[in-house]
Motif scaffolding. Structure first.
Motif, PDB file in Angstrom:
ATOM      1  N   ASP A 113       0.865  -1.176   0.000  1.00 31.49           N
ATOM      2  CA  ASP A 113       0.000   0.000   0.000  1.00 31.49           C
ATOM      3  C   ASP A 113       0.902   1.227   0.000  1.00 31.49           C
ATOM      4  O   ASP A 113       1.563   1.524   0.996  1.00 31.49           O
ATOM      5  CB  ASP A 113      -0.897  -0.029   1.248  1.00 31.49           C
ATOM      6  CG  ASP A 113      -1.916   1.109   1.283  1.00 31.49           C
ATOM      7  OD1 ASP A 113      -1.841   2.007   0.420  1.00 31.49           O
ATOM      8  OD2 ASP A 113      -2.763   1.102   2.195  1.00 31.49           O
ATOM      9  N   LYS A 114       0.956   1.926  -1.140  1.00 28.91           N
ATOM     10  CA  LYS A 114       1.750   3.161  -1.249  1.00 28.91           C
ATOM     11  C   LYS A 114       0.834   4.345  -0.933  1.00 28.91           C
ATOM     12  O   LYS A 114      -0.207   4.511  -1.567  1.00 28.91           O
ATOM     13  CB  LYS A 114       2.328   3.322  -2.650  1.00 28.91           C
ATOM     14  CG  LYS A 114       3.228   2.199  -3.115  1.00 28.91           C
ATOM     15  CD  LYS A 114       3.808   2.496  -4.497  1.00 28.91           C
ATOM     16  CE  LYS A 114       2.729   2.591  -5.558  1.00 28.91           C
ATOM     17  NZ  LYS A 114       3.264   2.897  -6.900  1.00 28.91           N
ATOM     18  N   ARG A 115       1.243   5.156   0.012  1.00 22.95           N
ATOM     19  CA  ARG A 115       0.437   6.313   0.400  1.00 22.95           C
ATOM     20  C   ARG A 115       1.168   7.608   0.039  1.00 22.95           C
ATOM     21  O   ARG A 115       2.403   7.705   0.150  1.00 22.95           O
ATOM     22  CB  ARG A 115       0.177   6.296   1.912  1.00 22.95           C
ATOM     23  CG  ARG A 115      -0.570   5.068   2.429  1.00 22.95           C
ATOM     24  CD  ARG A 115      -2.031   5.113   2.091  1.00 22.95           C
ATOM     25  NE  ARG A 115      -2.776   3.999   2.661  1.00 22.95           N
ATOM     26  CZ  ARG A 115      -3.482   4.045   3.789  1.00 22.95           C
ATOM     27  NH1 ARG A 115      -3.536   5.176   4.492  1.00 22.95           N
ATOM     28  NH2 ARG A 115      -4.129   2.983   4.217  1.00 22.95           N
ATOM     29  N   PHE A 116       0.373   8.615  -0.359  1.00 21.93           N
ATOM     30  CA  PHE A 116       0.891   9.953  -0.631  1.00 21.93           C
ATOM     31  C   PHE A 116      -0.007  10.947   0.093  1.00 21.93           C
ATOM     32  O   PHE A 116      -1.236  10.825   0.073  1.00 21.93           O
ATOM     33  CB  PHE A 116       0.911  10.237  -2.135  1.00 21.93           C
ATOM     34  CG  PHE A 116       1.853   9.356  -2.898  1.00 21.93           C
ATOM     35  CD1 PHE A 116       3.151   9.752  -3.148  1.00 21.93           C
ATOM     36  CD2 PHE A 116       1.439   8.111  -3.364  1.00 21.93           C
ATOM     37  CE1 PHE A 116       4.031   8.935  -3.841  1.00 21.93           C
ATOM     38  CE2 PHE A 116       2.304   7.281  -4.057  1.00 21.93           C
ATOM     39  CZ  PHE A 116       3.611   7.695  -4.296  1.00 21.93           C
ATOM     40  N   ILE A 117       0.629  11.940   0.735  1.00 23.64           N
ATOM     41  CA  ILE A 117      -0.093  12.919   1.542  1.00 23.64           C
ATOM     42  C   ILE A 117       0.330  14.324   1.121  1.00 23.64           C
ATOM     43  O   ILE A 117       1.528  14.612   0.982  1.00 23.64           O
ATOM     44  CB  ILE A 117       0.214  12.742   3.049  1.00 23.64           C
ATOM     45  CG1 ILE A 117      -0.165  11.340   3.528  1.00 23.64           C
ATOM     46  CG2 ILE A 117      -0.502  13.797   3.886  1.00 23.64           C
ATOM     47  CD1 ILE A 117       0.293  11.033   4.947  1.00 23.64           C
ATOM     48  N   MET A 118      -0.663  15.210   0.965  1.00 22.92           N
ATOM     49  CA  MET A 118      -0.394  16.637   0.779  1.00 22.92           C
ATOM     50  C   MET A 118      -1.185  17.401   1.835  1.00 22.92           C
ATOM     51  O   MET A 118      -2.358  17.113   2.086  1.00 22.92           O
ATOM     52  CB  MET A 118      -0.802  17.087  -0.625  1.00 22.92           C
ATOM     53  CG  MET A 118      -0.507  18.561  -0.887  1.00 22.92           C
ATOM     54  SD  MET A 118      -0.845  19.046  -2.611  1.00 22.92           S
ATOM     55  CE  MET A 118       0.623  18.399  -3.425  1.00 22.92           C
ATOM     56  N   LEU A 119      -0.512  18.396   2.466  1.00 23.44           N
ATOM     57  CA  LEU A 119      -1.120  19.202   3.510  1.00 23.44           C
ATOM     58  C   LEU A 119      -1.296  20.642   3.034  1.00 23.44           C
ATOM     59  O   LEU A 119      -0.526  21.129   2.186  1.00 23.44           O
ATOM     60  CB  LEU A 119      -0.252  19.184   4.777  1.00 23.44           C
ATOM     61  CG  LEU A 119       0.070  17.819   5.386  1.00 23.44           C
ATOM     62  CD1 LEU A 119       0.976  17.988   6.596  1.00 23.44           C
ATOM     63  CD2 LEU A 119      -1.191  17.062   5.749  1.00 23.44           C
ATOM     64  N   ARG A 120      -2.252  21.309   3.614  1.00 20.31           N
ATOM     65  CA  ARG A 120      -2.468  22.727   3.322  1.00 20.31           C
ATOM     66  C   ARG A 120      -1.221  23.532   3.742  1.00 20.31           C
ATOM     67  O   ARG A 120      -0.655  23.332   4.812  1.00 20.31           O
ATOM     68  CB  ARG A 120      -3.684  23.245   4.101  1.00 20.31           C
ATOM     69  CG  ARG A 120      -4.009  24.710   3.827  1.00 20.31           C
ATOM     70  CD  ARG A 120      -4.832  25.325   4.947  1.00 20.31           C
ATOM     71  NE  ARG A 120      -6.214  24.849   5.000  1.00 20.31           N
ATOM     72  CZ  ARG A 120      -7.259  25.532   4.541  1.00 20.31           C
ATOM     73  NH1 ARG A 120      -7.084  26.714   3.967  1.00 20.31           N
ATOM     74  NH2 ARG A 120      -8.479  25.039   4.651  1.00 20.31           N
ATOM     75  N   GLY A 121      -0.789  24.440   2.864  1.00 16.71           N
ATOM     76  CA  GLY A 121       0.308  25.343   3.185  1.00 16.71           C
ATOM     77  C   GLY A 121       1.668  24.708   3.258  1.00 16.71           C
ATOM     78  O   GLY A 121       2.628  25.335   3.695  1.00 16.71           O
ATOM     79  N   CYS A 122       1.793  23.473   2.800  1.00 14.62           N
ATOM     80  CA  CYS A 122       3.041  22.707   2.930  1.00 14.62           C
ATOM     81  C   CYS A 122       3.706  22.602   1.561  1.00 14.62           C
ATOM     82  O   CYS A 122       3.094  22.125   0.596  1.00 14.62           O
ATOM     83  CB  CYS A 122       2.728  21.322   3.489  1.00 14.62           C
ATOM     84  SG  CYS A 122       4.161  20.262   3.673  1.00 14.62           S
ATOM     85  N   SER A 123       4.962  23.029   1.475  1.00 17.03           N
ATOM     86  CA  SER A 123       5.672  23.080   0.200  1.00 17.03           C
ATOM     87  C   SER A 123       6.342  21.745  -0.102  1.00 17.03           C
ATOM     88  O   SER A 123       7.564  21.626  -0.164  1.00 17.03           O
ATOM     89  CB  SER A 123       6.709  24.206   0.213  1.00 17.03           C
ATOM     90  OG  SER A 123       7.240  24.394  -1.087  1.00 17.03           O
ATOM     91  N   GLY A 124       5.488  20.743  -0.282  1.00 16.33           N
ATOM     92  CA  GLY A 124       6.007  19.413  -0.559  1.00 16.33           C
ATOM     93  C   GLY A 124       4.926  18.386  -0.344  1.00 16.33           C
ATOM     94  O   GLY A 124       3.742  18.706  -0.187  1.00 16.33           O
ATOM     95  N   PHE A 125       5.332  17.100  -0.320  1.00 26.36           N
ATOM     96  CA  PHE A 125       4.380  16.023  -0.063  1.00 26.36           C
ATOM     97  C   PHE A 125       5.105  14.881   0.630  1.00 26.36           C
ATOM     98  O   PHE A 125       6.333  14.782   0.602  1.00 26.36           O
ATOM     99  CB  PHE A 125       3.715  15.553  -1.362  1.00 26.36           C
ATOM    100  CG  PHE A 125       4.664  14.955  -2.374  1.00 26.36           C
ATOM    101  CD1 PHE A 125       4.827  13.590  -2.485  1.00 26.36           C
ATOM    102  CD2 PHE A 125       5.395  15.775  -3.238  1.00 26.36           C
ATOM    103  CE1 PHE A 125       5.694  13.038  -3.417  1.00 26.36           C
ATOM    104  CE2 PHE A 125       6.255  15.246  -4.176  1.00 26.36           C
ATOM    105  CZ  PHE A 125       6.412  13.870  -4.265  1.00 26.36           C
TER     106      PHE A 125
END
Length: 641
Positions: A113-125
């Motif tokens: 299970d490969k997970r990817f996360i992006m957050l508000r105001g965050c310059s990356g993932f």
């Protein structure tokens, strides 16, 4: 003004996460990173590559019972896509690949299970992976798993992985036929017609940019037009294998950036996880952070490196993250801690207990003392003691562990004699614990510093024809230059190294590796080093102890003889040991070995004595031993004395 919320766009063949700072596009349902749009660059990944060769998780696997570190290379393609979290503050998406018996022999028996996360105001993932092997499934070996990113070669040409190892790098085309001269193995080339003529005459080898995992927390690339940085940040070592001084690759010509989780580099097969038939196993790798930053045109591009280091410190402080949605990633309140004070007792140095200053101390799966350096299936949690030996290991996953330590300045490995069970929220105080390093009698002489490295010994200057300029005038990095193994025969053209105790200086007179002697372009021969020492008196009925701590070994054998160079059999033989390959990979240590050789007093004489250390295996130039520390102890004094 608050940052823009995170959005997720789902299409038939791709999905895109966007938080207004960057857009990340992944294949659907494969979960391959095909595009990263940032600061005016449509895609920081190499657009000339196929979509499957830009940003991806991969592994190398083999059937159970396979020997060595080779196997089937597998770019992990998901077969199912799912949205785990989707709101303005966070998007977390999942790409899974399942296994069933019809795939036996064709695909590694893992659910991934490969997970990817992006957050508000965050310059990356962020990305993390959950690997699971169910109880009824067949076994496998996994020599490597990692995340790789291939950046645009027309944009990213300056690499940084440490303050003292950063530079304009060769282009990938410079490694093609006609622009370089192949050297002794495929990873190393001599640049003969590089696109950037300033690099002509230099060696390029990705292993010159390796480092210990404890130091491998941020590395990446800088684009100068526009000023953009791409950085891989690893905030914790808990999911890596082999402990804090396991060495791994970072960034190298490509431009390539790696997040290494499992590898056999600088260790060999000992660090290949071997999952057995019907063995249930699950492990979470990551999360790691892919950070992108930018600077004004008037700013120094290297300010991007300084900012990346600052961001790395923030990520480390934030560990364990609170936002991953998987139940397999425990938050800080689901973890525990262990504290105490480590002391050292060696009455031949000090009758009082000594503080274990700057000791490495950590938790790993239960095993023998020192087993942590070959442990590859579980999690590890390490810290350093303060000058008084105090330590606290925080945020430990629940489970059963042993507490291990080793103390610079002393040989051997410590293991706490009781298993430690970590439960959510626990805070275990062990109080004072004592390590008694191996010792039978007083020191007659010693060579080196017991620190599991050969760095204190003599490292020669490289052949001027084979240098990497980023390593020049940096004595602490000289061992990373290419071809040092051939310098030994130039320094000792006719006879091997002779070290005279009390006269010689190990910093100048002990070559950093006992290598083979080059006879001609294709043949080598083993070597015998001598340690000459004087004894004012000898207890003929007593037993002397020769302690031999090795920092690395590669398909080598250590034979010990005393005062008779032709004694057959030798007093001691290690047998063939080690597959570190540290010498060829420009390392100064690999796996640690400690041997104690009983030397009967009847073999010694009053006056001059000689210990002969022979490494006879000589099929390749890289079969060698790196010593950490050598000590001869006299028999213990009788109680009456």
């Amino acid at each position: 003004m608050s940052p823009m919320g995170v959005t997720l766009q789902i299409q038939d063949t791709h999905v895109m996460m966007d938080n207004g700072l960057l857009q990340v596009t992944l294949s659907n349902p494969g979960g391959l990173v095909t595009g990263i749009r940032f600061n005016g660059i449509d895609n920081v990944l190499e657009v000339q590559n196929e979509e499957g060769n830009r940003g991806y998780w991969d592994l190398v696997w083999a059937d159970p019972g396979s020997a060595g570190t080779k196997g089937i290379f597998d770019v992990i393609q998901g077969t199912s896509f799912n949205v785990i979290v989707e709101d303005e503050d966070q998007v977390e998406i999942s790409f899974t690949r399942s296994w069933n018996p019809s795939l036996q022999g064709k695909q590694v028996p893992l659910n991934i299970d490969k997970r990817f996360i992006m957050l508000r105001g965050c310059s990356g993932f962020y990305s993390y992976g959950i690997y699971e092997h169910l109880q009824d499934w067949p076994g496998f070996n996994m020599a490597e798993t990692r995340i790789a990113f291939k950046l645009r070669k027309d944009k990213f040409q300056y690499m940084a992985m440490a303050d003292d190892r950063q530079r304009i790098m060769p282009m990938p085309d410079d490694r093609l036929q006609g622009r370089c001269q192949p050297l002794a193995y495929p990873e190393a080339v001599l640049l003969t017609k590089p696109i950037n003529s300033d690099l002509k005459g230099e060696v390029d080898d990705k292993y010159q940019y390796s480092c210990d995992d404890k130091d491998n927390k941020v590395h990446g690339w800088i684009c100068t037009d526009p000023r953009v940085g791409f950085w891989q940040i690893t905030p914790s070592d808990e999911f890596r294998t082999g402990g804090p001084v396991k060495q791994n690759l970072t960034s190298h010509v490509g431009p390539t950036t790696l997040a290494m989780f499992v590898s056999a580099h600088y260790s060999g097969e000992d660090l290949v996880p071997k999952i057995q038939d019907k063995e249930p196993w699950k492990k979470v790798f990551g999360p790691v952070f892919i950070y992108l930053n930018w600077a004004m045109e008037s700013d120094d591009p290297l300010s991007l490196w300084e900012d990346a280091k600052a961001q790395m410190a923030i990520e480390v402080e934030s560990w364990p993250y609170s936002f991953p949605a998987s139940e397999d990633f425990p938050t800080t309140d689901e973890r525990g801690s262990v504290s105490g004070t480590l002391l050292v007792k060696d009455p031949y140095i000090d009758e009082d207990y000594m503080s274990a200053d700057s000791a490495y101390i950590g938790l790993a799966l239960p095993g023998d003392a020192g087993s942590w350096q070959r442990e590859s299936k579980g999690y590890q949690f390490w810290t350093r003691t303060d000058e008084d030996g105090n330590f606290t290991i925080s945020d430990i996953r629940a489970g059963n562990y042993n507490l291990y330590a080793w103390v610079p300045g002393f040989i051997g490995d410590y293991k706490y004699d009781v298993d430690i069970s970590i439960t959510p929220g626990c805070d275990i105080d062990l109080g004072g614990i004592v390590y008694e390093p191996p010792r039978d009698g007083p020191t007659l002489w010693e060579i080196g510093i017991p620190d599991r490295s050969a760095a204190e010994f003599f490292v020669p200057d490289p052949d001027p024809k084979y240098i990497n300029k980023v390593l020049v005038n940096k004595p602490d990095l000289r061992f990373r230059q290419y071809g040092l193994w051939d310098r030994y025969a130039e320094l000792y053209p006719n006879t091997d190294l002779v070290y005279t105790v009390g006269v010689s200086d190990f910093r100048k007179d002990w070559f950093f590796a006992q290598v083979n002697r080059k006879k001609d372009s294709k043949t080598y021969q083993g070597t015998t080093w001598q340690i000459v020492f004087n004894l004012d008196e000898v207890d003929q009925s007593g037993t002397f102890k020769l302690r031999l701590a090795l920092a690395s070994a590669t398909v080598a054998e250590l034979q010990v003889r005393v005062n008779d160079p032709k004694a057959n059999p030798p007093l001691f033989s290690s047998g063939v040991i080690g597959k570190d390959n540290s010498l060829a990979r420009h390392g100064i240590h690999g796996l640690y070995w400690l041997y104690t050789v009983d030397v009967p007093g009847s073999l010694l004489v009053k006056g001059n004595n000689t210990i002969f250390l022979t490494q006879p295996r000589a099929a390749t130039p890289w079969q060698n031993i790196m010593y950490d520390y050598i000590r001869l102890e006299a028999p213990p004094p009788s109680p009456s004395k």
